[in-house]
Design a protein around this motif. Structure first.
Motif, PDB file in Angstrom:
ATOM      1  N   VAL A  71      -1.436 -10.042   5.050  1.00 23.09           N
ATOM      2  CA  VAL A  71      -2.636 -10.786   4.662  1.00 23.09           C
ATOM      3  C   VAL A  71      -2.822 -10.662   3.152  1.00 23.09           C
ATOM      4  O   VAL A  71      -3.039  -9.567   2.630  1.00 23.09           O
ATOM      5  N   PHE A  72      -2.696 -11.792   2.445  1.00 22.77           N
ATOM      6  CA  PHE A  72      -2.849 -11.788   0.991  1.00 22.77           C
ATOM      7  C   PHE A  72      -4.307 -11.572   0.577  1.00 22.77           C
ATOM      8  O   PHE A  72      -4.615 -10.739  -0.261  1.00 22.77           O
ATOM      9  N   ASP A  73      -5.189 -12.362   1.135  1.00 21.15           N
ATOM     10  CA  ASP A  73      -6.588 -12.369   0.726  1.00 21.15           C
ATOM     11  C   ASP A  73      -7.373 -11.348   1.549  1.00 21.15           C
ATOM     12  O   ASP A  73      -7.600 -11.533   2.737  1.00 21.15           O
ATOM     13  N   ARG A  74      -7.805 -10.274   0.904  1.00 24.44           N
ATOM     14  CA  ARG A  74      -8.507  -9.214   1.611  1.00 24.44           C
ATOM     15  C   ARG A  74      -9.988  -9.166   1.243  1.00 24.44           C
ATOM     16  O   ARG A  74     -10.656  -8.147   1.434  1.00 24.44           O
ATOM     17  N   LEU A  89      -0.454  -0.761   4.640  1.00 26.59           N
ATOM     18  CA  LEU A  89      -0.795  -1.966   3.899  1.00 26.59           C
ATOM     19  C   LEU A  89       0.152  -2.157   2.710  1.00 26.59           C
ATOM     20  O   LEU A  89       0.641  -3.261   2.453  1.00 26.59           O
ATOM     21  N   TRP A  90       0.426  -1.076   2.005  1.00 25.24           N
ATOM     22  CA  TRP A  90       1.315  -1.169   0.847  1.00 25.24           C
ATOM     23  C   TRP A  90       2.772  -1.340   1.269  1.00 25.24           C
ATOM     24  O   TRP A  90       3.568  -1.951   0.548  1.00 25.24           O
ATOM     25  N   ARG A  91       3.147  -0.799   2.419  1.00 25.95           N
ATOM     26  CA  ARG A  91       4.482  -1.056   2.941  1.00 25.95           C
ATOM     27  C   ARG A  91       4.675  -2.551   3.150  1.00 25.95           C
ATOM     28  O   ARG A  91       5.702  -3.129   2.780  1.00 25.95           O
ATOM     29  N   GLN A  92       3.661  -3.201   3.713  1.00 28.19           N
ATOM     30  CA  GLN A  92       3.743  -4.643   3.935  1.00 28.19           C
ATOM     31  C   GLN A  92       3.786  -5.407   2.609  1.00 28.19           C
ATOM     32  O   GLN A  92       4.506  -6.394   2.480  1.00 28.19           O
TER      33      GLN A  92
END
Length: 212
Positions: A71-74, A89-92
């Motif tokens: 998900v780009f927009d958080r 999240l950072w792995r993704q």
């Protein structure tokens, strides 16, 4: 200031900052701005932690067969609750960055090296933010609440603004920018000393400055 901060980031950091939420307007008037610099110190620390973690992930190629989405927009997403959630999240994010490079034809080793250089550059920029920069961001955020046309400039940026508004430039007559950690000539100003000399040209790197 360098501050050792507890917690893992994400929701815990936001909760710790809530105590200053309703006091900022008063602090602006009294000049007691320590919380602003503490908030920035926490941002700076978490930024370093996340980028260092991203770099560590580049030693192992991601699992491209795993069915997942990033998900780009958080803006509407909740803050991560703990380190494990932050790490995933950072792995993704790293996997997505690498995938974008693979789609341009790069191999995984090439993509990993490109991202390592990119992330290290971000890490370097984190340490280059000065107290003046932090104060400028704070004052502009405060001013924007009341008037979108009012801005505060730190001394360095005020001088740059003066040059742009006066259309006059003192120096060699060249625009410079940082490219891959090298000061590089982006353009020459017509009629300036650099253009008249005929030696310098766009994309030249400034390796050192001689005197005399």
């Amino acid at each position: 200031p360098t501050v050792k901060l507890p917690g893992s980031g994400g929701a815990a950091d936001i909760a710790a900052m809530q105590k200053w939420r309703v006091d900022f307007d008063g602090m602006i008037h009294t000049g007691q701005l320590d919380p602003a610099f503490m908030i920035f110190a926490r941002l700076q620390q978490r930024n370093r932690e996340r980028i260092q973690y991203a770099i560590s992930l580049l030693s192992t190629e991601p699992d491209w067969k795993l069915d997942e989405s990033y998900v780009f927009d958080r803006d509407q997403a909740p803050w991560p609750r703990d380190t494990a959630e932050l790490n995933d999240l950072w792995r993704q994010r790293v996997k997505n960055d690498a995938l974008s490079l693979l789609l341009t034809g790069k191999t995984w080793p090439e993509a990993a090296e490109t991202l390592r250089t990119r992330y290290q550059r971000v890490l370097q920029r984190v340490g280059q933010v000065s107290a003046d920069d932090v104060f400028e961001s704070l004052m502009n955020s405060y001013a924007a609440v009341y008037d979108p046309h009012s801005n505060y400039f730190a001394p360095r940026n005020a001088e740059e603004y003066r040059i742009q508004m006066s259309l006059s430039y003192e120096g060699i007559g060249a625009s410079l920018q940082l490219v891959d950690d090298y000061v590089t000539i982006s353009s020459l100003l017509d009629g300036g000393p650099a253009a008249a000399g005929g030696v310098l040209k766009p994309n030249d790197r400034i390796m050192a400055v001689g005197q005399g």
